[in-house]
Design a protein around this motif. Structure first.
Motif, PDB file in Angstrom:
ATOM      1  N   PRO A  23       0.837  -1.205   0.000  1.00 38.95           N
ATOM      2  CA  PRO A  23       0.000   0.000   0.000  1.00 38.95           C
ATOM      3  C   PRO A  23       0.867   1.248   0.000  1.00 38.95           C
ATOM      4  O   PRO A  23       1.934   1.278   0.604  1.00 38.95           O
ATOM      5  N   ASN A  29      -5.831   5.356  -0.639  1.00 40.21           N
ATOM      6  CA  ASN A  29      -6.395   4.399  -1.599  1.00 40.21           C
ATOM      7  C   ASN A  29      -5.453   4.150  -2.777  1.00 40.21           C
ATOM      8  O   ASN A  29      -5.887   4.097  -3.929  1.00 40.21           O
ATOM      9  N   ALA A  31      -1.733   1.963  -4.181  1.00 41.82           N
ATOM     10  CA  ALA A  31      -0.820   0.847  -3.956  1.00 41.82           C
ATOM     11  C   ALA A  31       0.186   0.791  -5.095  1.00 41.82           C
ATOM     12  O   ALA A  31      -0.059   1.298  -6.195  1.00 41.82           O
ATOM     13  N   GLN A  76      -4.261   4.318  -7.983  1.00 39.50           N
ATOM     14  CA  GLN A  76      -5.006   5.033  -6.946  1.00 39.50           C
ATOM     15  C   GLN A  76      -6.478   4.993  -7.324  1.00 39.50           C
ATOM     16  O   GLN A  76      -6.853   5.281  -8.463  1.00 39.50           O
ATOM     17  N   THR A  77      -7.325   4.647  -6.358  1.00 38.01           N
ATOM     18  CA  THR A  77      -8.757   4.570  -6.594  1.00 38.01           C
ATOM     19  C   THR A  77      -9.485   5.641  -5.796  1.00 38.01           C
ATOM     20  O   THR A  77      -8.895   6.322  -4.961  1.00 38.01           O
ATOM     21  N   GLY A  79     -11.760   5.017  -3.604  1.00 39.74           N
ATOM     22  CA  GLY A  79     -12.133   4.469  -2.308  1.00 39.74           C
ATOM     23  C   GLY A  79     -13.276   3.468  -2.373  1.00 39.74           C
ATOM     24  O   GLY A  79     -13.468   2.686  -1.459  1.00 39.74           O
ATOM     25  N   SER A  82     -10.817  -1.164  -3.850  1.00 39.72           N
ATOM     26  CA  SER A  82      -9.415  -1.147  -3.421  1.00 39.72           C
ATOM     27  C   SER A  82      -8.507  -1.268  -4.648  1.00 39.72           C
ATOM     28  O   SER A  82      -8.923  -1.790  -5.689  1.00 39.72           O
ATOM     29  N   LYS A  84      -6.069  -3.276  -5.142  1.00 39.77           N
ATOM     30  CA  LYS A  84      -5.892  -4.692  -5.462  1.00 39.77           C
ATOM     31  C   LYS A  84      -7.093  -5.220  -6.238  1.00 39.77           C
ATOM     32  O   LYS A  84      -6.940  -5.917  -7.246  1.00 39.77           O
ATOM     33  N   ASP A  85      -8.309  -4.884  -5.790  1.00 39.53           N
ATOM     34  CA  ASP A  85      -9.507  -5.332  -6.493  1.00 39.53           C
ATOM     35  C   ASP A  85      -9.600  -4.709  -7.881  1.00 39.53           C
ATOM     36  O   ASP A  85     -10.090  -5.338  -8.818  1.00 39.53           O
TER      37      ASP A  85
END
Length: 122
Positions: A23, A29, A31, A76-77, A79, A82, A84-85
């Protein structure tokens, strides 16, 4: 020559993982994913699929060094999803599109063979 042996570009060393991620602590948010034994082909494809998602704020990759086959993918998302998802979803979308391409190519290939058999050369 400084270039490594060709097999070192795609064979994992013993105990080496294909993907690792940590992360990002400076950005919420986010990684950093490290993909070992990969290059621009997969890096750009993943980045392209990631930025198509409305939940992605930032997606980019880099190769730390041209002689080492690895890429670093930063995601970066917003929120809702994630990082990873988001990467897992992008990979699933890529596989789905490649399966569709395979089906369409096979269908067209078979139609071309059928059309070729029906043609009479005089």
């Amino acid at each position: 020559m400084n270039a490594p042996d060709r097999f070192e570009l795609f064979l994992l060393d013993e105990g080496q993982k294909k993907i690792t991620w940590v992360p990002e602590t400076r950005v919420p948010n986010a990684a950093l994913f490290t993909l070992n034994k990969e290059d621009h082909t997969l890096g750009n494809l993943l980045r392209h699929y990631l930025i198509k998602s409305p939940n992605i704020l930032f997606a980019a990759y880099k190769t730390p060094h041209p002689l080492f086959a690895s890429i670093e993918l930063r995601v970066q998302t917003d929120g809702e999803l994630s990082p990873k998802d988001a990467v897992i979803k992008a990979c699933a979308d890529i596989v789905q599109d490649l399966q569709r391409l395979d089906q369409e190519f096979t269908k067209e290939w078979e139609l071309k063979k059928i059309a070729g058999e029906g043609r009479m050369d005089l």
